[in-house]
Design an enzyme around this catalytic site. Sequence first.
Site, PDB file in Angstrom:
ATOM      1  N   LYS A 124       0.870  -1.192   0.000  1.00  6.28           N
ATOM      2  CA  LYS A 124       0.000   0.000   0.000  1.00  6.28           C
ATOM      3  C   LYS A 124       0.898   1.230   0.000  1.00  6.28           C
ATOM      4  CE  LYS A 124      -4.416   0.969   0.146  1.00  6.28           C
ATOM      5  NZ  LYS A 124      -5.567   0.145  -0.283  1.00  6.28           N
ATOM      6  N   ASP A 164      -6.894   4.330  -4.660  1.00 13.55           N
ATOM      7  CA  ASP A 164      -7.589   4.161  -3.380  1.00 13.55           C
ATOM      8  C   ASP A 164      -8.249   5.520  -3.143  1.00 13.55           C
ATOM      9  OD1 ASP A 164      -7.668   2.128  -0.928  1.00 13.55           O
ATOM     10  OD2 ASP A 164      -7.450   4.112  -0.056  1.00 13.55           O
TER      11      ASP A 164
HETATM   12  O1  2IT Z   1      -8.036  -1.378  -1.012  1.00 17.92           O
HETATM   13  C1  2IT Z   1      -7.906  -1.897  -2.141  1.00 17.92           C
HETATM   14  O2  2IT Z   1      -7.989  -3.117  -2.306  1.00 17.92           O
HETATM   15  C2  2IT Z   1      -7.620  -1.025  -3.260  1.00 17.92           C
HETATM   16  N1  2IT Z   1      -7.555   0.189  -3.075  1.00 17.92           N
HETATM   17  C3  2IT Z   1      -7.354  -1.581  -4.634  1.00 17.92           C
HETATM   18  C4  2IT Z   1      -5.979  -2.126  -4.733  1.00 17.92           C
HETATM   19  C5  2IT Z   1      -5.568  -2.562  -6.110  1.00 17.92           C
HETATM   20  O3  2IT Z   1      -4.358  -2.823  -6.277  1.00 17.92           O
HETATM   21  O4  2IT Z   1      -6.384  -2.629  -7.016  1.00 17.92           O
END
Ligand code: 2IT
Length: 447
Positions: A124, A164
């Site tokens: 993340k 996100d």
């Molecule tokens: O919280 C999540 O799963 C997302 N923001 C998407 C993450 C992604 O790599 O598609």
Amino acid sequence: MNVQTIMTNLEAKHPGEKEYLQAVREVLESIEEVYNQHPEFEKAKIVERLVEPDRIFKFRVVWVDDQGQVQVNLGYRVQYNAALGAYKGGLRFHPKVNESMLKFLGFEQIFKNSLTNLPLGGGKGGSDFDPVGKSDEEIMRFCQAFMYELWRNIGPDQDSPAGDVGVGGREIGYLYGAYKKIAREHSTGALTGKSYGWGGSLMRPEATGFGAIYYVVRMLKEKGEDIKGKTIALSGFGNVAWGAATKAVELGAKVVAISGPDGVCEIPGGINMEMINYMLDMRASNRNKVEDMATKFPTLCKFTAGKKSWSVKCDIACPSAFQNELSEADAKELIANGVQYVAEISNMGCQAEAIHAIQAAGIPFGPGKAVNAGGVATSGLEIAQNAAHYNWTAEEVDQKLHKIMNDIYDMCVQYGKQADGSINYVKGANIAGFMRVANAMMAQGII
Ligand code: 2IT
């Protein structure tokens, strides 16, 4: 494993990292029993290794605003766990972003990605950059400055960020453009959530919300019920709420509330497609005000400042904005108003006490890491299409997404079925997600 001992150590090592400690505690409490049946996990210190990220990049992001002022923000990428594949997870741009928030999100992402059954590790990232009130040019300059630093640490076989909160299709476009320019890597899955036509997957924008509603439909079916005619309260008006509202309306449900940081918009007759489309304009405006919906549709919506969606009577409550947005008091209000199901579409949308209150009232509760996994799953499908230099049709992607959500639901039931026949979806999701990661870590040795 003794959860309290581990938590005491982590609290001493990472004081004040509230969200991170909350997310770790929730997972450890639900896997403790299963974990202790595997002495080999204890010997290999699987939990102690899992709770600390592989590494965290933290960097300065400098850019120039429309007034010619130099602005300085912080950027991060948490590469948490790669046992199942290259790091994968979104980027969050929000003024409250800090290391604790991104560690909680990265930790959750490990198990969520595991649930999808795709080869995706957990990561993340993001920045304390606040998109509210920024011009399109400012957003672009910030994304470019962010990528100056991040590009070295990402790539389709290394780490692949997506969107996100605060990062949607526009931001991914600017980030990807900058990445290609600097890295000289083209047509790759180094980022997902790209638009269709230059590497994006059809259905990726819809995927989180659609997947969540597919999961909710299964929760209802478990009790012999249908989503048709049910009232749903959503929070926020971003990409997640937009996708969920679209699918819910298609299936005949009535979305009676959306919200923003300014208050709640009650929609007694249920949201319609024109209003759902207007959510996209509201996001593009960077005003972050849900009141704009009531201004545009005054006869259909009622705006109340300072109130949350959880004050609106509904059958199904779906937090779809931000962590800890649903408190114990909110849960009690929902329960008093007759809520029948709660499903988190946001990551850790409910405070721990709220989850306990909902479960104690015998109301089925779906946790974010299972309910919202359709987003990252479709990112995984985007990477697969990029690697194959091919595009699937919307129907093909939707079919795969639907199957993945059904499989996740089945796994949650398999691991979460209680002696009394009820289903603890939190336990089911955490154990199912954990086992796959733990087994991979065991097989790959002490690293
Ligand atoms: O919280 C999540 O799963 C997302 N923001 C998407 C993450 C992604 O790599 O598609």
